[in-house]
Design a protein around this motif. Structure first.
Motif, PDB file in Angstrom:
ATOM      1  N   ILE A   5      37.094  26.058  49.373  1.00  0.00           N
ATOM      2  CA  ILE A   5      38.293  26.891  49.511  1.00  0.00           C
ATOM      3  C   ILE A   5      38.253  28.019  48.483  1.00  0.00           C
ATOM      4  O   ILE A   5      38.569  29.173  48.790  1.00  0.00           O
ATOM      5  N   ALA A   6      37.863  27.682  47.255  1.00  0.00           N
ATOM      6  CA  ALA A   6      37.727  28.720  46.223  1.00  0.00           C
ATOM      7  C   ALA A   6      36.692  29.755  46.640  1.00  0.00           C
ATOM      8  O   ALA A   6      36.882  30.969  46.450  1.00  0.00           O
ATOM      9  N   ALA A   7      35.585  29.303  47.223  1.00  0.00           N
ATOM     10  CA  ALA A   7      34.540  30.234  47.674  1.00  0.00           C
ATOM     11  C   ALA A   7      35.060  31.140  48.786  1.00  0.00           C
ATOM     12  O   ALA A   7      34.682  32.324  48.860  1.00  0.00           O
ATOM     13  N   SER A   8      35.932  30.610  49.644  1.00  0.00           N
ATOM     14  CA  SER A   8      36.499  31.439  50.714  1.00  0.00           C
ATOM     15  C   SER A   8      37.346  32.570  50.147  1.00  0.00           C
ATOM     16  O   SER A   8      37.385  33.674  50.695  1.00  0.00           O
ATOM     17  N   ILE A   9      38.039  32.293  49.046  1.00  0.00           N
ATOM     18  CA  ILE A   9      38.845  33.327  48.386  1.00  0.00           C
ATOM     19  C   ILE A   9      37.937  34.419  47.823  1.00  0.00           C
ATOM     20  O   ILE A   9      38.234  35.614  47.934  1.00  0.00           O
ATOM     21  N   VAL A  10      36.817  34.013  47.222  1.00  0.00           N
ATOM     22  CA  VAL A  10      35.853  34.990  46.707  1.00  0.00           C
ATOM     23  C   VAL A  10      35.343  35.871  47.846  1.00  0.00           C
ATOM     24  O   VAL A  10      35.270  37.104  47.720  1.00  0.00           O
ATOM     25  N   TYR A  11      35.005  35.253  48.962  1.00  0.00           N
ATOM     26  CA  TYR A  11      34.411  35.992  50.071  1.00  0.00           C
ATOM     27  C   TYR A  11      35.352  37.071  50.594  1.00  0.00           C
ATOM     28  O   TYR A  11      34.945  38.239  50.750  1.00  0.00           O
ATOM     29  N   VAL A  12      36.614  36.703  50.889  1.00  0.00           N
ATOM     30  CA  VAL A  12      37.515  37.703  51.468  1.00  0.00           C
ATOM     31  C   VAL A  12      37.765  38.837  50.479  1.00  0.00           C
ATOM     32  O   VAL A  12      37.882  40.007  50.872  1.00  0.00           O
ATOM     33  N   GLY A  13      37.848  38.506  49.182  1.00  0.00           N
ATOM     34  CA  GLY A  13      38.055  39.556  48.195  1.00  0.00           C
ATOM     35  C   GLY A  13      36.881  40.518  48.132  1.00  0.00           C
ATOM     36  O   GLY A  13      37.057  41.740  48.121  1.00  0.00           O
TER      37      GLY A  13
END
Length: 390
Positions: free
Chosen positions: A278-286
């Motif tokens: 989930i944390a990685a998904s936040i990095v990706y969209v940013g």
């Protein structure tokens, strides 16, 4: 050459510079606050209630430190916002035996805030046991257990449990009553429905649906900082309705599916895997917000895949609420409605504060969207490291 007299920048340039600095500062402030303060977020308490012929027992799982310190948790999302935050931090560092003793000393005051009522008469409660969890990361909430009991008067009058608003939210689950066992989510000092001494308090499907809407909403606002940042990441790609609608629709469809599958026990993925992803998904969209020039063909698919992860994250929380087998579909739908209302609330606030005023400016992406997206990605990156290495 542009004429700049007396060493002054044109007003528009100056205002844009101030706005850029202010918004970048705000984005970095959000990044700074989201990581350490999330660790002090207020956790709902969970109580399993067992009603015998002449006694009621409540088995709690809760964070003891705010109760001992006397924190008023009503409407509070983070204990750092309390005027006794230092005392909460001190209690978090106590060894289990010392914390248990502190809770016993504070119990009489704490017990006055729990109202177990039968036919208008209050049931006196006594502490039977308390078991504090070992000291771990003092920046994270420590869940402990305690059991209270009280004698019930003669007769078959039902029991009503009321949890003081200052103690925060309470999930109340009736044990030993089968699929009709009562499950309630008490906030703002609300009282439970009357719980029968024998059998269960059967809820209608509509009542179950309504009860679980605030559970879903609260899991986004204020407790779901990671989900809030992901939704903001979707927002900052574009303030145009169509790209935002595509992303939110994909995200909703995906997390609805995995939430249902996980709660039904069909899919099970450990939190140690889900939370870093989930944390990685936040990095990706940013990051993609900064690198792309708008909605890419693969963006909805990527958001769909990340929605699957977030659904597993929602399930991890929802299973703690004791869904039972009664009205399961109604509860899942209510929870999802609450989640969607929370997400729409986040988008509405972001649009009101930023999108409405600046979304059509030619400098919006450079001055607002990119700095905010970078801040979101940095927070996600820190969470990924924290959840994998720390």
């Amino acid at each position: 050459m542009r004429n700049i007299s007396k060493g002054r920048l044109p007003v528009r340039v100056a205002l844009r510079s101030v706005l850029s600095s202010g918004l970048l500062g705000l984005a970095l402030l959000i990044a700074a606050l989201s990581s350490p303060l999330a660790a002090h977020e207020v956790q709902p308490s969970v109580a399993d209630v067992t009603i015998g012929g002449d006694e009621i027992a409540l088995d709690f799982e809760a964070t003891l430190e705010p109760f001992i310190a006397g924190v008023d948790l009503e409407g509070l999302s983070d204990t750092n916002d309390s005027d006794v935050a230092d005392e909460v931090d001190r209690l978090r560092a106590l060894e289990p035996a010392a914390l248990e003793e502190a809770f016993r000393e504070a119990f009489d005051r704490f017990a006055d805030q729990i109202d177990v009522n039968v036919d208008g008469a209050r049931v006196p409660l006594s502490l039977q046991s308390v078991s504090a969890a070992p000291v771990g990361n003092v920046e994270l909430p420590r869940l402990s257990d305690f059991v209270v009991t009280g004698p019930l008067p003669e007769g078959d009058a039902p029991v009503v449990v009321q949890w003081d608003a200052s103690l925060g939210a309470l999930v109340l689950r009736q044990m030993g009553a089968g699929q009709d066992g009562y499950t309630g989510y008490l906030t703002n000092g609300a009282a439970s429905d009357p719980i029968p001494r024998t059998g269960g308090a059967a809820q209608s499907g509509f009542e179950a649906f309504v009860d679980f809407i605030p559970v879903g909403f609260e899991h986004i606002v204020p407790l779901g900082l990671d989900h809030i940042l992901f939704v903001l990441g979707l927002f900052f790609l574009s303030t145009q309705l169509r790209p935002l609608l595509w992303q939110v629709t994909a995200f909703t469809a995906a997390h609805t599916v995995t939430l249902a599958l996980a709660v039904l026990g069909i899919v099970s993925v450990p939190g140690s895997i889900v939370e870093p992803l989930i944390a990685a998904s936040i990095v990706y969209v940013g990051v993609e917000n900064v690198l792309s020039r708008g909605m890419t063909p693969w963006r909805p698919l990527i958001v769909l895949l990340f929605g699957l992860l977030h659904g597993l994250g929602f399930a991890g929380v929802l299973t703690e609420y004791g869904l039972g087998s009664s009205n399961l579909v109604a509860k899942l739908i209510g929870f999802n409605v609450g989640v969607e209302l929370g997400q729409l609330f986040v988008i509405a606030v972001a649009f009101a504060l930023v999108g409405y005023w600046f979304g059509r400016k030619d400098w919006y992406r450079r001055v607002i969207a990119n700095p905010a997206s970078i801040a979101i990605a940095l927070v996600g990156a820190w969470w990924f490291v924290e959840r994998t290495l720390l």
